[in-house]
Design a protein around this motif. Structure first.
Motif, mmCIF file in Angstrom:
data_model
loop_
_atom_site.group_PDB
_atom_site.id
_atom_site.type_symbol
_atom_site.label_atom_id
_atom_site.label_comp_id
_atom_site.label_asym_id
_atom_site.label_seq_id
_atom_site.Cartn_x
_atom_site.Cartn_y
_atom_site.Cartn_z
ATOM 1 N N UNK A 153 0.850 -1.019 0.029
ATOM 2 C CA UNK A 153 -0.003 0.180 -0.020
ATOM 3 C C UNK A 153 0.879 1.209 0.099
ATOM 4 N N UNK A 154 1.683 1.358 0.937
ATOM 5 C CA UNK A 154 2.623 2.536 1.042
ATOM 6 C C UNK A 154 3.543 2.553 -0.281
ATOM 7 N N UNK A 155 3.949 1.533 -1.001
ATOM 8 C CA UNK A 155 4.876 1.402 -1.967
ATOM 9 C C UNK A 155 4.101 1.916 -3.309
ATOM 10 N N UNK A 156 2.810 1.466 -3.350
ATOM 11 C CA UNK A 156 2.060 1.972 -4.407
ATOM 12 C C UNK A 156 1.677 3.575 -4.286
ATOM 13 N N UNK A 157 1.380 4.014 -3.305
ATOM 14 C CA UNK A 157 0.899 5.151 -2.981
ATOM 15 C C UNK A 157 2.233 6.381 -3.044
ATOM 16 N N UNK A 158 3.581 5.673 -3.154
ATOM 17 C CA UNK A 158 4.669 6.589 -3.229
ATOM 18 C C UNK A 158 4.890 6.413 -4.827
ATOM 19 N N UNK A 159 4.488 5.566 -5.415
ATOM 20 C CA UNK A 159 4.637 5.476 -6.781
ATOM 21 C C UNK A 159 3.800 6.187 -7.756
ATOM 22 N N UNK A 160 2.707 6.169 -7.126
ATOM 23 C CA UNK A 160 1.447 6.935 -7.525
ATOM 24 C C UNK A 160 1.623 8.500 -7.506
ATOM 25 N N UNK A 161 2.027 8.630 -6.487
ATOM 26 C CA UNK A 161 2.354 10.361 -6.442
ATOM 27 C C UNK A 161 3.498 10.853 -6.871
ATOM 28 N N UNK A 162 4.346 10.116 -7.078
ATOM 29 C CA UNK A 162 5.724 10.583 -7.696
ATOM 30 C C UNK A 162 5.822 10.360 -9.483
ATOM 31 N N UNK A 163 4.688 9.604 -9.773
ATOM 32 C CA UNK A 163 4.684 9.205 -11.300
ATOM 33 C C UNK A 163 3.921 10.509 -12.158
ATOM 34 N N UNK A 164 4.422 10.595 -13.187
ATOM 35 C CA UNK A 164 3.655 11.991 -14.066
ATOM 36 C C UNK A 164 2.399 11.491 -14.259
ATOM 37 N N UNK A 165 1.501 12.378 -14.388
ATOM 38 C CA UNK A 165 0.185 12.234 -15.082
ATOM 39 C C UNK A 165 0.268 11.339 -16.290
ATOM 40 N N UNK A 166 -0.615 10.386 -16.711
ATOM 41 C CA UNK A 166 -0.601 9.499 -17.552
ATOM 42 C C UNK A 166 -0.646 10.113 -18.902
ATOM 43 N N UNK A 167 -1.390 11.296 -19.129
ATOM 44 C CA UNK A 167 -1.411 12.027 -20.360
ATOM 45 C C UNK A 167 -0.165 12.457 -20.712
ATOM 46 N N UNK A 168 0.706 13.114 -19.695
ATOM 47 C CA UNK A 168 1.752 13.710 -19.846
ATOM 48 C C UNK A 168 2.884 12.937 -20.320
ATOM 49 N N UNK A 169 2.776 11.301 -19.749
ATOM 50 C CA UNK A 169 3.512 10.418 -20.115
ATOM 51 C C UNK A 169 3.378 10.070 -21.709
ATOM 52 N N UNK A 170 2.078 9.791 -22.147
ATOM 53 C CA UNK A 170 1.779 9.431 -23.381
ATOM 54 C C UNK A 170 2.032 10.568 -24.245
ATOM 55 N N UNK A 171 1.901 11.999 -23.918
ATOM 56 C CA UNK A 171 2.549 12.972 -24.872
ATOM 57 C C UNK A 171 3.941 12.858 -25.048
ATOM 58 N N UNK A 172 4.725 12.736 -24.365
ATOM 59 C CA UNK A 172 6.217 12.624 -24.176
ATOM 60 C C UNK A 172 6.547 11.475 -25.028
ATOM 61 N N UNK A 173 5.923 10.353 -24.791
ATOM 62 C CA UNK A 173 6.463 9.054 -25.693
ATOM 63 C C UNK A 173 5.840 9.195 -26.958
ATOM 64 N N UNK A 174 4.858 9.785 -27.310
ATOM 65 C CA UNK A 174 4.428 10.017 -28.589
ATOM 66 C C UNK A 174 5.518 10.938 -29.485
ATOM 67 N N UNK A 175 6.006 11.861 -28.798
ATOM 68 C CA UNK A 175 6.979 12.719 -29.324
ATOM 69 C C UNK A 175 8.244 11.955 -29.677
ATOM 70 N N UNK A 176 8.754 11.182 -28.934
ATOM 71 C CA UNK A 176 10.081 10.567 -28.801
ATOM 72 C C UNK A 176 9.872 9.448 -29.843
#
Length: 221
Positions: A153-176
């Protein structure tokens, strides 16, 4: 400046203290709850208690020490969730979903919660043990199952709060992706628009795997 056993700084004979160790922690917790996305600094906490930043260093030698104390307090003050559900699986799911929601305002404290050396999680430990004990787990496996739930639970919460928003991740990957080899583009391109939905489903999959692991432990007990 001397410090009393209660943690209140003495400002000199006949001069009452302006703030205490307790007041600093309470102010820090309130700042986090009010502005969870803003970095909690010594300066901000000092302003919240009406003091200069240097005065807080008499209580906390650095920011890490302050955040650890605040994390200990937040965990200690959290009442154990009373999960609903007719089965232990439903109760574990409920507990983990509620814990995730309760941890979200304190994303900055998650590494310190994981590192705490204080016995502040005993009530949650007892609650989870009560949910799982009817499974007939050995004491070793029961301890492992409880730690699995808490750390996941703590590990996932840490991952989730530090991860970039999904839409931002997708946009960056699409450019790359345009600069990648054809074979790699063909493999990755169909997945990109599906990533936001996958992120949304991820925690439920994590819960499924956690429950499956506990069931496997019960089968070996």
């Amino acid at each position: 400046m001397a410090q009393t056993a209660s943690g209140t700084a003495q400002r000199g004979r006949g001069r009452p203290p302006r703030f205490s160790h307790e007041q600093i922690i309470v102010a820090a917790v309130r700042l986090l709850e009010r502005e969870p996305g803003t970095e909690l600094t010594i300066k901000r906490v000092a302003e919240a208690v009406g003091s200069a930043p240097m005065a807080l260093y008499r209580y906390f030698p650095d920011r890490d020490t302050l955040l650890q104390a605040v994390a200990d307090r937040v965990i200690a003050d959290m009442e154990p969730s009373n999960p609903t559900g007719d089965t232990w699986q439903e109760q574990v799911r409920c507990w983990m979903h509620r814990a995730r929601e309760r941890l979200r305002p304190y994303s900055q404290l998650l590494p310190y919660m994981a590192a705490t050396q204080q016995p502040v999680g005993l009530r949650a430990l007892a609650k989870l043990a009560a949910i799982l004990r009817p499974l007939g787990l050995s004491e070793d496996n029961l301890a492992l199952a409880v730690i699995l739930i808490g750390s996941t639970t703590i590990g996932y919460a840490s991952y989730e709060t530090n991860r970039s928003p999904a839409e931002q991740v997708v946009a960056t990957m699409q450019q790359a992706l345009a600069l990648r080899p054809e074979e790699e583009r063909q493999a990755a391109e169909p997945l990109l628009p599906r990533l936001p939905a996958a992120y949304a489903r991820l925690y439920d999959v994590v819960l499924d795997q956690t429950i499956a692991s506990i069931q496997a432990l019960a089968a070996t007990s």
